[in-house]
Design a protein around this motif. Structure first.
Motif, PDB file in Angstrom:
ATOM      1  N   PRO A 179       8.139 -26.923  -3.479  1.00 10.55           N
ATOM      2  CA  PRO A 179       8.745 -28.074  -2.783  1.00 10.55           C
ATOM      3  C   PRO A 179       9.890 -28.680  -3.599  1.00 10.55           C
ATOM      4  CG  PRO A 179       6.346 -28.211  -2.776  1.00 10.55           C
ATOM      5  CD  PRO A 179       6.701 -27.107  -3.716  1.00 10.55           C
ATOM      6  N   ALA A 180      10.874 -29.213  -2.909  1.00 13.58           N
ATOM      7  CA  ALA A 180      11.987 -29.877  -3.599  1.00 13.58           C
ATOM      8  C   ALA A 180      11.457 -31.073  -4.375  1.00 13.58           C
ATOM      9  CB  ALA A 180      13.034 -30.326  -2.597  1.00 13.58           C
ATOM     10  N   PRO A 181      11.919 -31.260  -5.608  1.00 10.56           N
ATOM     11  CA  PRO A 181      11.437 -32.389  -6.407  1.00 10.56           C
ATOM     12  C   PRO A 181      11.970 -33.718  -5.872  1.00 10.56           C
ATOM     13  CG  PRO A 181      13.176 -31.202  -7.567  1.00 10.56           C
ATOM     14  CD  PRO A 181      12.852 -30.392  -6.352  1.00 10.56           C
ATOM     15  N   PRO A 182      11.300 -34.815  -6.197  1.00 12.84           N
ATOM     16  CA  PRO A 182      11.799 -36.133  -5.785  1.00 12.84           C
ATOM     17  C   PRO A 182      13.119 -36.429  -6.487  1.00 12.84           C
ATOM     18  CG  PRO A 182      10.006 -36.361  -7.354  1.00 12.84           C
ATOM     19  CD  PRO A 182      10.067 -34.902  -7.007  1.00 12.84           C
ATOM     20  N   TYR A 183      13.922 -37.304  -5.900  1.00 12.14           N
ATOM     21  CA  TYR A 183      15.223 -37.600  -6.488  1.00 12.14           C
ATOM     22  C   TYR A 183      15.666 -39.004  -6.117  1.00 12.14           C
ATOM     23  CZ  TYR A 183      16.851 -36.540  -1.760  1.00 12.14           C
ATOM     24  OH  TYR A 183      17.036 -36.531  -0.395  1.00 12.14           O
ATOM     25  N   VAL A 229      26.322 -31.085  -8.915  1.00 13.03           N
ATOM     26  CA  VAL A 229      26.482 -30.516 -10.255  1.00 13.03           C
ATOM     27  C   VAL A 229      26.119 -29.040 -10.235  1.00 13.03           C
ATOM     28  CG1 VAL A 229      25.695 -30.619 -12.648  1.00 13.03           C
ATOM     29  CG2 VAL A 229      26.112 -32.730 -11.375  1.00 13.03           C
ATOM     30  N   ALA A 230      25.036 -28.690  -9.560  1.00 12.22           N
ATOM     31  CA  ALA A 230      24.631 -27.291  -9.480  1.00 12.22           C
ATOM     32  C   ALA A 230      25.679 -26.460  -8.755  1.00 12.22           C
ATOM     33  CB  ALA A 230      23.281 -27.183  -8.776  1.00 12.22           C
ATOM     34  N   VAL A 258      23.956 -38.947 -14.324  1.00 16.83           N
ATOM     35  CA  VAL A 258      22.514 -38.874 -14.542  1.00 16.83           C
ATOM     36  C   VAL A 258      21.929 -37.765 -13.676  1.00 16.83           C
ATOM     37  CG1 VAL A 258      20.319 -40.104 -14.395  1.00 16.83           C
ATOM     38  CG2 VAL A 258      22.405 -41.332 -15.068  1.00 16.83           C
ATOM     39  N   LEU A 259      21.241 -36.827 -14.331  1.00 22.26           N
ATOM     40  CA  LEU A 259      20.598 -35.722 -13.640  1.00 22.26           C
ATOM     41  C   LEU A 259      19.083 -35.882 -13.719  1.00 22.26           C
ATOM     42  CD1 LEU A 259      22.844 -32.787 -14.934  1.00 22.26           C
ATOM     43  CD2 LEU A 259      22.882 -33.848 -12.673  1.00 22.26           C
ATOM     44  N   ALA A 260      18.382 -34.990 -13.033  1.00 26.20           N
ATOM     45  CA  ALA A 260      16.924 -35.006 -13.092  1.00 26.20           C
ATOM     46  C   ALA A 260      16.468 -34.917 -14.544  1.00 26.20           C
ATOM     47  CB  ALA A 260      16.365 -33.838 -12.291  1.00 26.20           C
ATOM     48  N   VAL A 261      15.442 -35.673 -14.885  1.00 24.97           N
ATOM     49  CA  VAL A 261      14.982 -35.720 -16.272  1.00 24.97           C
ATOM     50  C   VAL A 261      14.286 -34.432 -16.667  1.00 24.97           C
ATOM     51  CG1 VAL A 261      13.448 -36.911 -17.882  1.00 24.97           C
ATOM     52  CG2 VAL A 261      14.769 -38.230 -16.211  1.00 24.97           C
ATOM     53  N   ALA A 262      13.417 -33.934 -15.812  1.00 23.65           N
ATOM     54  CA  ALA A 262      12.630 -32.746 -16.136  1.00 23.65           C
ATOM     55  C   ALA A 262      13.468 -31.481 -15.988  1.00 23.65           C
ATOM     56  CB  ALA A 262      11.404 -32.671 -15.238  1.00 23.65           C
ATOM     57  N   ALA A 263      13.357 -30.590 -16.960  1.00 23.66           N
ATOM     58  CA  ALA A 263      14.114 -29.337 -16.936  1.00 23.66           C
ATOM     59  C   ALA A 263      13.764 -28.511 -15.706  1.00 23.66           C
ATOM     60  CB  ALA A 263      13.848 -28.550 -18.210  1.00 23.66           C
ATOM     61  N   GLY A 264      12.487 -28.521 -15.310  1.00 20.12           N
ATOM     62  CA  GLY A 264      12.070 -27.759 -14.144  1.00 20.12           C
ATOM     63  C   GLY A 264      12.699 -28.262 -12.861  1.00 20.12           C
ATOM     64  N   ARG A 266      15.678 -29.796 -12.689  1.00 19.94           N
ATOM     65  CA  ARG A 266      17.087 -29.365 -12.731  1.00 19.94           C
ATOM     66  C   ARG A 266      17.202 -27.907 -12.323  1.00 19.94           C
ATOM     67  NH1 ARG A 266      20.184 -31.953 -17.948  1.00 19.94           N
ATOM     68  NH2 ARG A 266      19.242 -34.033 -17.890  1.00 19.94           N
ATOM     69  N   LEU A 267      16.275 -27.101 -12.823  1.00 14.00           N
ATOM     70  CA  LEU A 267      16.311 -25.665 -12.528  1.00 14.00           C
ATOM     71  C   LEU A 267      16.170 -25.411 -11.035  1.00 14.00           C
ATOM     72  CD1 LEU A 267      16.423 -22.763 -13.553  1.00 14.00           C
ATOM     73  CD2 LEU A 267      13.931 -22.840 -13.816  1.00 14.00           C
ATOM     74  N   PHE A 268      15.374 -26.222 -10.358  1.00 17.19           N
ATOM     75  CA  PHE A 268      15.211 -26.043  -8.915  1.00 17.19           C
ATOM     76  C   PHE A 268      16.560 -26.096  -8.206  1.00 17.19           C
ATOM     77  CE2 PHE A 268      14.863 -27.707  -4.638  1.00 17.19           C
ATOM     78  CZ  PHE A 268      13.880 -26.918  -4.079  1.00 17.19           C
TER      79      PHE A 268
END
Length: 317
Positions: A179-183, A229-230, A258-264, A266-268
């Motif tokens: 699932p897409a992460p929250p943002y 950004v991606a 400011v990007l997603a904090v968790a690396a996972g 961002r990778l999504f």
């Protein structure tokens, strides 16, 4: 007599529509096809003014495009929002999203100075400039929230290039099955990349890079900053090499983004955009070759995409 190249010819109804939106005493003196558009026909119209000078407008035309009405309404709304904002964008002149007046759905806007810069020369100066510009876009707070973003690919539609690193692509596809992460919501351009950014080419490379305009606002939506950004990262990776895709995210944060904090998380978004480009490699490569990057064959772009996806997966540790 109207002077134009055949490719720049404006259809009769659209021509009449444009003329109705000119100032008294103005006339169209030249039309010219603009390169770079993948889904739309783009034409520059040189307008003769009453004082003997000229000014330029741009006519965007969608021919047999399913989402033309939605996209043109989005662009018209965004250009209106950007009027007077710090983001350099065209000014809306008129829009005909359902082809009431023109042969096909169309939008008329002002022309911006500058040109796209897709070559390797001056890249080190352009990447920070791109990042700063994107931070400024994401700082916009529209009074009315635009439509939620739409995913441009799925795990089942991604196209693995021939000879690609099978393990890396399998891992990337697995990432976007989750699932897409929250943002935190922003107003992404949704197609921000070097082909949609204009630079002042008069500035010497060492003096820096000045952006004169950001164009093609038809996909503006509501979603995470990571989307833009991606997307720019993937395009930079395909144009200049995988390391530049990774560098752009760093430049964005250095500029205050400011990007997603968790690396996972961002990778999504990184994986989703890279896999989305896998479905458009041929079209993208053709547009870049027409813009002068003749060495970027479809195969060359596929190889760079494979290298970028592999780099993303390797960076997971």
């Amino acid at each position: 007599m109207l002077n134009h190249d055949e490719a720049g010819t404006v259809r009769p109804l659209a021509l009449a529509w444009v003329r109705r939106h000119l100032e008294v005493g103005e006339r169209i003196v030249r039309t010219e096809a603009l390169q770079g558009g993948i889904t739309a026909e783009m034409r520059r119209l040189t307008i003769g003014t009453r004082d003997g000078g000229t000014r330029d407008l741009v006519l965007r035309t969608f021919v047999n495009v399913e989402h033309a009405e939605d996209w043109l309404n989005r662009e018209a709304g965004t250009l209106t929002l950007l009027t007077g904002a710090s983001v350099p964008a065209p000014e809306l002149v008129a829009v005909d999203p359902t082809a009431v007046h023109c042969e096909h759905p169309s939008l008329l806007m002002t022309h911006l100075a500058g040109r796209t810069a897709l070559g390797d020369e001056g890249l080190e100066a352009r990447v920070p400039a791109l990042a700063r510009q994107l931070v400024a876009i994401h700082a916009l707070r529209p009074a009315e929230r635009p439509r939620e973003y739409e995913a441009l690919t799925t795990a089942d539609t991604a196209i693995v290039p021939k000879g690609a690193d099978a393990a890396a692509w399998t891992a990337a596809i697995s990432v976007i099955r989750t699932p897409a992460p929250p943002y935190e919501g922003r107003c992404p351009h949704r197609d921000f990349h070097p082909g949609n950014v204009l630079f002042d080419v008069r500035l010497p490379t060492r003096a820096g890079a000045r952006i004169t305009g950001v164009v093609d606002w038809v996909r503006t939506s509501w979603g995470p900053a990571d989307l833009d950004v991606a997307h720019c990262s993937t395009n930079l990776a395909l144009l200049h090499g995988p390391e530049w895709g990774q560098r752009f995210a760093e430049a964005y944060e250095e500029a205050g983004g400011v990007l997603a904090v968790a690396a996972g998380e961002r990778l999504f978004w990184q994986a989703r955009d890279a896999l989305a480009l896998s479905e458009e490699v041929q079209l993208v490569a053709q547009a870049w070759r027409e813009a002068g990057r003749t060495e970027l064959t479809t195969r060359a772009v596929e190889n760079r995409l494979d290298a970028y996806v592999t780099a993303l997966m390797d960076a997971r540790g």
